[in-house]
Design a protein around this motif. Structure first.
Motif, PDB file in Angstrom:
ATOM      1  N   ILE A 285       0.816  -1.209   0.000  1.00 31.58           N
ATOM      2  CA  ILE A 285       0.000   0.000   0.000  1.00 31.58           C
ATOM      3  C   ILE A 285       0.856   1.268   0.000  1.00 31.58           C
ATOM      4  CG2 ILE A 285      -0.321   0.237   2.508  1.00 31.58           C
ATOM      5  CD1 ILE A 285      -2.958   0.563  -0.296  1.00 31.58           C
ATOM      6  N   VAL A 286       2.145   1.143   0.282  1.00 37.38           N
ATOM      7  CA  VAL A 286       3.021   2.322   0.258  1.00 37.38           C
ATOM      8  C   VAL A 286       3.974   2.279  -0.941  1.00 37.38           C
ATOM      9  CG1 VAL A 286       2.929   2.458   2.768  1.00 37.38           C
ATOM     10  CG2 VAL A 286       4.882   1.345   1.675  1.00 37.38           C
ATOM     11  N   HIS A 287       3.725   1.402  -1.891  1.00 38.63           N
ATOM     12  CA  HIS A 287       4.642   1.286  -3.032  1.00 38.63           C
ATOM     13  C   HIS A 287       4.380   2.402  -4.054  1.00 38.63           C
ATOM     14  CE1 HIS A 287       6.934  -0.299  -6.349  1.00 38.63           C
ATOM     15  NE2 HIS A 287       7.455  -1.196  -5.535  1.00 38.63           N
ATOM     16  N   PRO A 288       5.429   3.153  -4.435  1.00 36.59           N
ATOM     17  CA  PRO A 288       5.234   4.275  -5.355  1.00 36.59           C
ATOM     18  C   PRO A 288       4.609   3.867  -6.694  1.00 36.59           C
ATOM     19  CG  PRO A 288       7.472   4.286  -4.462  1.00 36.59           C
ATOM     20  CD  PRO A 288       6.836   3.011  -4.019  1.00 36.59           C
ATOM     21  N   ALA A 289       4.832   2.649  -7.133  1.00 35.93           N
ATOM     22  CA  ALA A 289       4.314   2.237  -8.441  1.00 35.93           C
ATOM     23  C   ALA A 289       3.100   1.313  -8.348  1.00 35.93           C
ATOM     24  CB  ALA A 289       5.408   1.535  -9.240  1.00 35.93           C
ATOM     25  N   TYR A 290       3.067   0.409  -7.373  1.00 36.80           N
ATOM     26  CA  TYR A 290       2.103  -0.691  -7.404  1.00 36.80           C
ATOM     27  C   TYR A 290       0.969  -0.595  -6.395  1.00 36.80           C
ATOM     28  CZ  TYR A 290       5.879  -2.665 -10.202  1.00 36.80           C
ATOM     29  OH  TYR A 290       6.839  -2.861 -11.162  1.00 36.80           O
ATOM     30  N   SER A 291       0.890   0.503  -5.649  1.00 39.71           N
ATOM     31  CA  SER A 291      -0.115   0.590  -4.587  1.00 39.71           C
ATOM     32  C   SER A 291      -1.541   0.520  -5.112  1.00 39.71           C
ATOM     33  CB  SER A 291       0.076   1.889  -3.801  1.00 39.71           C
ATOM     34  OG  SER A 291      -0.101   3.011  -4.659  1.00 39.71           O
ATOM     35  N   ALA A 292      -1.760   0.922  -6.350  1.00 39.06           N
ATOM     36  CA  ALA A 292      -3.125   0.880  -6.896  1.00 39.06           C
ATOM     37  C   ALA A 292      -3.642  -0.556  -6.889  1.00 39.06           C
ATOM     38  CB  ALA A 292      -3.154   1.448  -8.318  1.00 39.06           C
TER      39      ALA A 292
ATOM     40  N   CYS B  88      -5.891   5.591  -5.466  1.00 39.09           N
ATOM     41  CA  CYS B  88      -4.609   5.347  -4.800  1.00 39.09           C
ATOM     42  C   CYS B  88      -3.451   5.509  -5.784  1.00 39.09           C
ATOM     43  CB  CYS B  88      -4.630   3.942  -4.194  1.00 39.09           C
ATOM     44  SG  CYS B  88      -3.179   3.541  -3.213  1.00 39.09           S
ATOM     45  N   GLY B  89      -3.624   4.997  -6.996  1.00 43.74           N
ATOM     46  CA  GLY B  89      -2.570   5.126  -7.996  1.00 43.74           C
ATOM     47  C   GLY B  89      -2.314   6.576  -8.371  1.00 43.74           C
TER      48      GLY B  89
ATOM     49  N   PHE C   1      12.840   5.513  -1.201  1.00 41.93           N
ATOM     50  CA  PHE C   1      11.614   5.486  -0.404  1.00 41.93           C
ATOM     51  C   PHE C   1      11.801   4.561   0.793  1.00 41.93           C
ATOM     52  CE2 PHE C   1      10.351   6.833  -4.587  1.00 41.93           C
ATOM     53  CZ  PHE C   1       9.441   7.845  -4.334  1.00 41.93           C
TER      54      PHE C   1
ATOM     55  N   LEU D 223      -2.351   1.598   8.521  1.00 34.66           N
ATOM     56  CA  LEU D 223      -2.746   1.940   7.158  1.00 34.66           C
ATOM     57  C   LEU D 223      -3.677   0.882   6.564  1.00 34.66           C
ATOM     58  CD1 LEU D 223       0.277   3.397   5.145  1.00 34.66           C
ATOM     59  CD2 LEU D 223      -2.040   4.332   5.334  1.00 34.66           C
TER      60      LEU D 223
ATOM     61  N   CYS E  33      -4.387  -1.692  -3.319  1.00 34.77           N
ATOM     62  CA  CYS E  33      -5.619  -1.084  -2.798  1.00 34.77           C
ATOM     63  C   CYS E  33      -6.850  -1.729  -3.427  1.00 34.77           C
ATOM     64  CB  CYS E  33      -5.575   0.423  -3.076  1.00 34.77           C
ATOM     65  SG  CYS E  33      -6.944   1.333  -2.367  1.00 34.77           S
TER      66      CYS E  33
ATOM     67  N   HIS F 194      -0.356   8.292  -5.403  1.00 36.96           N
ATOM     68  CA  HIS F 194       1.078   7.984  -5.329  1.00 36.96           C
ATOM     69  C   HIS F 194       1.816   8.359  -6.607  1.00 36.96           C
ATOM     70  CE1 HIS F 194       0.414   5.041  -1.749  1.00 36.96           C
ATOM     71  NE2 HIS F 194       0.631   6.279  -1.353  1.00 36.96           N
TER      72      HIS F 194
ATOM     73  N   ALA G 265      -0.292   4.525 -11.455  1.00 34.79           N
ATOM     74  CA  ALA G 265       0.551   5.629 -10.978  1.00 34.79           C
ATOM     75  C   ALA G 265       1.464   6.126 -12.108  1.00 34.79           C
ATOM     76  CB  ALA G 265       1.390   5.175  -9.778  1.00 34.79           C
TER      77      ALA G 265
ATOM     78  N   PRO H 156       4.086   8.018   3.106  1.00 38.11           N
ATOM     79  CA  PRO H 156       5.276   7.205   2.803  1.00 38.11           C
ATOM     80  C   PRO H 156       5.851   7.474   1.410  1.00 38.11           C
ATOM     81  CG  PRO H 156       3.513   5.844   3.721  1.00 38.11           C
ATOM     82  CD  PRO H 156       2.921   7.182   3.404  1.00 38.11           C
ATOM     83  N   VAL H 157       5.043   8.010   0.505  1.00 36.42           N
ATOM     84  CA  VAL H 157       5.528   8.316  -0.848  1.00 36.42           C
ATOM     85  C   VAL H 157       5.842   9.802  -0.974  1.00 36.42           C
ATOM     86  CG1 VAL H 157       4.973   8.238  -3.310  1.00 36.42           C
ATOM     87  CG2 VAL H 157       4.287   6.347  -1.828  1.00 36.42           C
TER      88      VAL H 157
ATOM     89  N   ALA I 138      -8.684   1.798  -6.299  1.00 39.16           N
ATOM     90  CA  ALA I 138      -7.372   1.501  -6.882  1.00 39.16           C
ATOM     91  C   ALA I 138      -6.896   2.686  -7.719  1.00 39.16           C
ATOM     92  CB  ALA I 138      -7.446   0.232  -7.744  1.00 39.16           C
TER      93      ALA I 138
ATOM     94  N   SER J 160       5.313   3.521 -12.593  1.00 38.34           N
ATOM     95  CA  SER J 160       5.856   4.759 -12.044  1.00 38.34           C
ATOM     96  C   SER J 160       7.282   4.545 -11.541  1.00 38.34           C
ATOM     97  CB  SER J 160       4.976   5.228 -10.889  1.00 38.34           C
ATOM     98  OG  SER J 160       5.549   6.356 -10.269  1.00 38.34           O
TER      99      SER J 160
END
Lengths: 347, 347
Positions: A237-244, B247-248, A275, A286, A247, B251, B212, B293-294, B244, B143
């Motif tokens: 959930i805190v990943h800059p690319a994959y959080s979507a 969230c994307g 990060f 979270l 979630c 971030h 993202a 976190p991002v 989703a 991203s």
């Protein structure tokens, strides 16, 4: 091996050139958990050895240099996924040989083998099937917020990062639950999980609006057939690319319980080293606070990957992790799954 | 109208049959904010009237029953989006007539007009262009977590639900900032925003892994050309189906500041009425703690849609909302944007 849910016992050759075993997550996952009868691994770096020579938890399957040296088989499965998911041209001879020998293809690459002119033509000629498991089916749609309606309790693995063992933890918990006599099933969300199970939606590859819907669809399909469903999480959930994707899976799955997966000692997001990872309690907050408006859920246990530590250090790391989580924790691959499973099943 | 960023002054006919104006968000958005010269609206329910007769904030554009009655134009724009994004066969005559008259097509439907055999053939024959704005381009990717590197400050609209005015608020803030002499730009993320701007990635339609990345790509493309970028948010972080994408975008955009958009009086997720909306402070916590976190970011202001209330009730609702947010708030469409803009610009 009982974790596969497809009951697919085809004889399979697994392609894993130059990356076996440590950078061949799909190959090792299939070897450990799938129902397939794996008859050989292709790795031109290690011909003449056995999978078990490389990792003690793998079965005794011969490694050969090419498809020419492989025994009779029903399918060739691409067991490695290069960054970007492209096709490595050095594999072309093996794939061609496989088709010519009448093998089906099973691939989770972003590059669809069905779209490769040579393979598509040859496959049609020989009457073999190309299964691009990462190609989403056409009638996916948006979630209706109904996953919680199924009979099964939903247990979702969530992560502090990518590649911390969410799929493995889901499959190990599945096996442990079944050994206890619990009627448990598995919901795959990525290409390896799909290859192991023989079905599923590649959630990281669907239209973004359908992320939650792709998970919900699977849960509604089998959720009344089991008492517990272990849903494979993705990303963090805190990943800059994959959080979507993370979630969407969280809200699509509407879990009753979550298991937080972490790799001991990791402090920054893998591949995104600028990060820093937040403290473990922040992850718990979270995931729980994000889940709550859609379905109340708690992080009931933790799973720690300690594969790079010695036994003593691993046990210390697990203790520290349990303390940070304020919940039971284990490395369930290395030690046992009992305590985590108790927490998950509410026993 | 200065909000469009494309400088596209084509003469455009906007199709909005039977849904104008209240269920024609794209049509009204284009009428209000795009650079196009809208010469007519197609609505078979209201021929002979003007857009302004239906809503005082819309320009004085004639409504006609069909393309046969429309004045000369360069393009036909599909200004309504049915649930599911399909093509309504009752529009076929108008679209055919438009192509035959040499008009380009601009459409944000999930159903791509380029894939419609009749339209594709006819368009090729007449040399007109079909622009399916919801079709993502081919080389999107994940991203890299770099949006914060651009010169511009990033301001993201986030929502308590879908359809609370995130795009409108972004565009109104853009106009207000430009009126103050601020060098501000707009990052569209949905079909209406893209139609208004003349460029952009349809973030709700990209591969989920690239959600993202699709936002980041746009910010990196123009982020050094502006001092402030207003990014159009989508959905809501608590939406059972669309979180989703939300969230994307969060971030991928790595915002410096967020504006929380809400519709006065709404208490449940629209179309998902069994899901109660959490209290406003919980939204603030969720968006801020998920962003942190991002990229550290705060909800610095609120935008309230009070369109269904009288003036007195609207002012009361805005005061209540500001109190719940503990930040400045306004209905910036109805009243003015000054206070919210001050907060956004840190002035």
């Amino acid at each position: 091996m009982t974790a596969g849910t497809g009951g697919d016992s085809r004889r399979v050759v697994v392609l894993a050139h130059e990356k076996f075993p440590d950078r061949a997550k799909t190959a090792t996952g299939v070897l450990k958990y799938a129902d397939y009868d794996v008859v050989a691994v292709l790795d031109r770096d290690n011909p003449g050895t056995s999978a078990r020579d490389h990792r003690a938890d793998l079965p005794d399957v011969p490694i050969v240099a090419s498809m020419d040296d492989a025994p009779e088989a029903d399918a060739l499965l691409v067991g490695i996924a290069p960054i970007g998911g492209g096709f490595d041209e050095s594999w072309r001879d093996d794939v061609r040989t496989a088709i010519e020998r009448g093998c089906d293809l099973i691939s989770g690459l972003h590059y669809f083998l069905n779209d490769d002119e040579e393979f598509a033509e040859l496959a049609a000629e020989r009457g073999v099937e190309i299964n691009d498991v990462r190609k989403p089916h056409e009638d996916l749609s948006v979630s209706q917020g109904r996953a919680a309606d199924v009979d099964a309790d939903i247990v979702l693995t969530v992560g502090t990062d990518c590649s911390v063992g969410k799929m493995t933890v889901s499959l190990e918990l599945l096996e442990a639950a079944r050994e206890r006599g619990v009627d448990a099933g598995f919901i795959p969300t990525g290409q390896t999980g799909i290859m192991i199970s023989g079905w599923g939606n590649p959630v990281d590859r669907v239209v973004s609006d359908f992320t939650a819907g792709a998970v919900e669809e699977m849960i509604l399909e089998v959720g009344d057939d089991y008492d517990v469903l272990f849903v494979e999480g993705q990303g963090s959930i805190v990943h800059p690319a994959y959080s979507a994707v993370t979630c969407g899976i969280l809200h699509g799955a509407m879990p009753d319980a979550m298991v937080l997966c972490h790799a001991a000692g990791r402090e920054a997001i893998h591949g995104y080293e600028s990060f820093e990872m937040p403290p473990i309690p922040e992850y718990v907050d979270l995931y729980e606070s994000l889940s709550a408006p859609v379905s109340e859920s708690s992080v009931v246990a933790g799973a720690l990957n300690t594969s790079h530590l010695d036994d003593g250090a691993a046990r210390d790391a697990v203790d520290d992790y349990a303390a940070e989580l304020d919940a039971p924790a284990a490395d369930i691959v290395r030690f046992d799954a009992d305590e985590v499973l108790d927490a998950v099943l509410g026993e």
